[in-house]
Motif scaffolding. Structure first.
Motif, PDB file in Angstrom:
ATOM      1  N   SER A 196       0.784  -1.179   0.044  1.00 32.55           N
ATOM      2  CA  SER A 196      -0.018   0.167   0.078  1.00 32.55           C
ATOM      3  C   SER A 196       0.823   1.391  -0.049  1.00 32.55           C
ATOM      4  O   SER A 196       0.496   2.299  -0.043  1.00 32.55           O
ATOM      5  CB  SER A 196      -1.030   0.106   1.448  1.00 32.55           C
ATOM      6  OG  SER A 196      -1.940  -1.271   1.053  1.00 32.55           O
ATOM      7  N   CYS A 197       2.232   1.074   0.250  1.00 33.32           N
ATOM      8  CA  CYS A 197       2.954   2.278   0.334  1.00 33.32           C
ATOM      9  C   CYS A 197       3.054   3.073  -1.129  1.00 33.32           C
ATOM     10  O   CYS A 197       3.326   2.624  -1.889  1.00 33.32           O
ATOM     11  CB  CYS A 197       4.511   1.709   0.550  1.00 33.32           C
ATOM     12  SG  CYS A 197       5.707   3.036   0.986  1.00 33.32           S
ATOM     13  N   PRO A 198       2.949   4.369  -0.864  1.00 32.24           N
ATOM     14  CA  PRO A 198       2.822   5.383  -2.021  1.00 32.24           C
ATOM     15  C   PRO A 198       4.447   5.478  -2.660  1.00 32.24           C
ATOM     16  O   PRO A 198       5.294   5.235  -1.805  1.00 32.24           O
ATOM     17  CB  PRO A 198       2.277   6.706  -1.708  1.00 32.24           C
ATOM     18  CG  PRO A 198       2.192   6.638  -0.326  1.00 32.24           C
ATOM     19  CD  PRO A 198       2.329   5.219   0.322  1.00 32.24           C
ATOM     20  N   PRO A 199       4.692   5.683  -3.872  1.00 31.09           N
ATOM     21  CA  PRO A 199       5.983   5.850  -4.307  1.00 31.09           C
ATOM     22  C   PRO A 199       6.945   6.740  -3.930  1.00 31.09           C
ATOM     23  O   PRO A 199       8.010   6.699  -3.887  1.00 31.09           O
ATOM     24  CB  PRO A 199       5.772   6.083  -5.811  1.00 31.09           C
ATOM     25  CG  PRO A 199       4.081   6.469  -5.878  1.00 31.09           C
ATOM     26  CD  PRO A 199       3.677   5.852  -4.785  1.00 31.09           C
ATOM     27  N   ASP A 200       6.206   7.928  -3.155  1.00 31.97           N
ATOM     28  CA  ASP A 200       7.219   8.817  -2.483  1.00 31.97           C
ATOM     29  C   ASP A 200       7.632   8.368  -1.259  1.00 31.97           C
ATOM     30  O   ASP A 200       8.586   9.137  -0.604  1.00 31.97           O
ATOM     31  CB  ASP A 200       6.465  10.259  -2.438  1.00 31.97           C
ATOM     32  CG  ASP A 200       5.286  10.147  -1.522  1.00 31.97           C
ATOM     33  OD1 ASP A 200       4.480   9.152  -1.559  1.00 31.97           O
ATOM     34  OD2 ASP A 200       4.867  11.378  -0.905  1.00 31.97           O
ATOM     35  N   LEU A 201       7.229   7.300  -0.746  1.00 27.87           N
ATOM     36  CA  LEU A 201       7.647   6.892   0.797  1.00 27.87           C
ATOM     37  C   LEU A 201       8.241   5.383   0.328  1.00 27.87           C
ATOM     38  O   LEU A 201       8.147   4.666  -0.543  1.00 27.87           O
ATOM     39  CB  LEU A 201       6.378   6.665   1.697  1.00 27.87           C
ATOM     40  CG  LEU A 201       5.528   7.910   1.843  1.00 27.87           C
ATOM     41  CD1 LEU A 201       4.303   7.710   3.003  1.00 27.87           C
ATOM     42  CD2 LEU A 201       6.377   9.031   2.579  1.00 27.87           C
ATOM     43  N   MET A 202       9.039   4.931   1.594  1.00 27.24           N
ATOM     44  CA  MET A 202       9.624   3.538   1.508  1.00 27.24           C
ATOM     45  C   MET A 202       9.380   3.147   2.829  1.00 27.24           C
ATOM     46  O   MET A 202       9.374   3.826   3.927  1.00 27.24           O
ATOM     47  CB  MET A 202      10.878   3.629   1.053  1.00 27.24           C
ATOM     48  CG  MET A 202      12.029   4.085   1.958  1.00 27.24           C
ATOM     49  SD  MET A 202      13.690   4.142   1.540  1.00 27.24           S
ATOM     50  CE  MET A 202      14.537   5.029   2.580  1.00 27.24           C
ATOM     51  N   VAL A 203       9.518   1.729   2.946  1.00 27.61           N
ATOM     52  CA  VAL A 203       9.234   0.860   4.366  1.00 27.61           C
ATOM     53  C   VAL A 203      10.639   0.417   4.225  1.00 27.61           C
ATOM     54  O   VAL A 203      11.132  -0.395   3.409  1.00 27.61           O
ATOM     55  CB  VAL A 203       8.211  -0.165   4.050  1.00 27.61           C
ATOM     56  CG1 VAL A 203       8.343  -1.056   5.380  1.00 27.61           C
ATOM     57  CG2 VAL A 203       7.004   0.542   3.648  1.00 27.61           C
ATOM     58  N   ALA A 204      11.385   0.448   5.510  1.00 32.75           N
ATOM     59  CA  ALA A 204      12.667   0.003   5.540  1.00 32.75           C
ATOM     60  C   ALA A 204      12.665  -1.052   6.920  1.00 32.75           C
ATOM     61  O   ALA A 204      11.953  -0.514   7.942  1.00 32.75           O
ATOM     62  CB  ALA A 204      13.670   1.061   5.640  1.00 32.75           C
ATOM     63  N   VAL A 205      13.463  -1.967   6.817  1.00 31.42           N
ATOM     64  CA  VAL A 205      13.591  -2.930   8.032  1.00 31.42           C
ATOM     65  C   VAL A 205      14.849  -2.730   8.436  1.00 31.42           C
ATOM     66  O   VAL A 205      15.789  -3.500   8.035  1.00 31.42           O
ATOM     67  CB  VAL A 205      12.960  -4.400   7.540  1.00 31.42           C
ATOM     68  CG1 VAL A 205      13.151  -5.418   8.746  1.00 31.42           C
ATOM     69  CG2 VAL A 205      11.588  -4.470   7.083  1.00 31.42           C
ATOM     70  N   GLY A 206      14.872  -2.347   9.558  1.00 28.97           N
ATOM     71  CA  GLY A 206      16.277  -2.437  10.458  1.00 28.97           C
ATOM     72  C   GLY A 206      17.482  -1.843   9.838  1.00 28.97           C
ATOM     73  O   GLY A 206      18.376  -1.658  10.606  1.00 28.97           O
ATOM     74  N   SER A 207      17.246  -1.329   8.715  1.00 29.36           N
ATOM     75  CA  SER A 207      18.522  -0.800   7.918  1.00 29.36           C
ATOM     76  C   SER A 207      18.840   0.802   8.188  1.00 29.36           C
ATOM     77  O   SER A 207      19.734   1.167   8.183  1.00 29.36           O
ATOM     78  CB  SER A 207      18.564  -1.288   6.557  1.00 29.36           C
ATOM     79  OG  SER A 207      17.289  -0.420   6.004  1.00 29.36           O
ATOM     80  N   LEU A 208      17.585   1.461   8.712  1.00 24.18           N
ATOM     81  CA  LEU A 208      17.796   2.533   8.682  1.00 24.18           C
ATOM     82  C   LEU A 208      17.989   3.145  10.288  1.00 24.18           C
ATOM     83  O   LEU A 208      17.056   2.628  11.017  1.00 24.18           O
ATOM     84  CB  LEU A 208      16.657   3.488   8.055  1.00 24.18           C
ATOM     85  CG  LEU A 208      16.652   3.348   6.639  1.00 24.18           C
ATOM     86  CD1 LEU A 208      15.519   3.966   5.807  1.00 24.18           C
ATOM     87  CD2 LEU A 208      17.999   3.776   5.824  1.00 24.18           C
ATOM     88  N   ALA A 209      18.596   4.269  10.662  1.00 23.61           N
ATOM     89  CA  ALA A 209      18.714   4.814  11.847  1.00 23.61           C
ATOM     90  C   ALA A 209      18.118   6.273  11.794  1.00 23.61           C
ATOM     91  O   ALA A 209      18.135   6.993  10.984  1.00 23.61           O
ATOM     92  CB  ALA A 209      20.098   4.654  12.455  1.00 23.61           C
TER      93      ALA A 209
END
Length: 166
Positions: free
Chosen positions: A47-60
């Motif tokens: 469902s994530c729009p293209p201007d956003l991202m979903v990140a798992v554990g890799s970003l602080a």
């Protein structure tokens, strides 16, 4: 540039965070924890729009020079640098992280103005959705098993704990 885990941090399956200049280490998590993170990530990405991202554990998220937080999952704008709050932080609760996630992380995410904080508990098939208000986090919903909730933040999505954990 996207904030990555520092090169000097061991790649040993543990999560390293800094809170007020003190190192906070979380041990390797059980398979149910990883399955819950992946299940939620897949659901959010659909469902994530293209201007956003979903990140798992890799970003602080680095709100101050002495604080570096690494949620299990975040939703943030593309090009996220880690300085500004992500739109959503999610922690998957496990026996070894319950107090940190429910008490410490909630207070830190609230203090540093993360608009939404979710706690996913795979053991109890429960999802708690907190939203930031001028007075702090307010619980929008606590979903259990087959209960469904529709939210518009960080983007429109319908959530059911049992589907996230299937």
């Amino acid at each position: 540039m996207i904030s990555q885990q520092p090169a000097e941090t061991p790649r040993d399956g543990r999560r390293y965070e800094i809170v007020a200049g003190r190192l906070l280490t979380t041990g390797a998590q059980p398979p149910a924890h990883h399955a819950a993170v992946v299940g939620l990530m897949v659901h959010l990405k659909t469902s994530c729009p293209p201007d956003l991202m979903v990140a798992v554990g890799s970003l602080a998220f680095r709100p101050t020079p002495t604080t570096t937080l690494r949620p299990d999952l975040i939703v943030c704008p593309r090009g996220y640098t880690g300085v500004h709050p992500p739109l959503l932080a999610v922690e998957v609760v496990s026996p070894s992280t319950r107090t940190t996630d429910v008490v410490l992380k909630r207070a830190l995410y609230e203090t540093h103005h993360i608009p939404s904080y979710w706690l996913l508990d795979p053991t109890h098939q429960e999802l708690t959705i907190l939203t930031l208000t001028p007075t702090g986090y307010t619980c929008q919903s606590v979903l259990q098993c087959e209960e469904t909730f529709h939210t518009t933040h960080p983007f429109p999505i319908t959530l059911t704990p049992s589907q996230l954990l299937a």
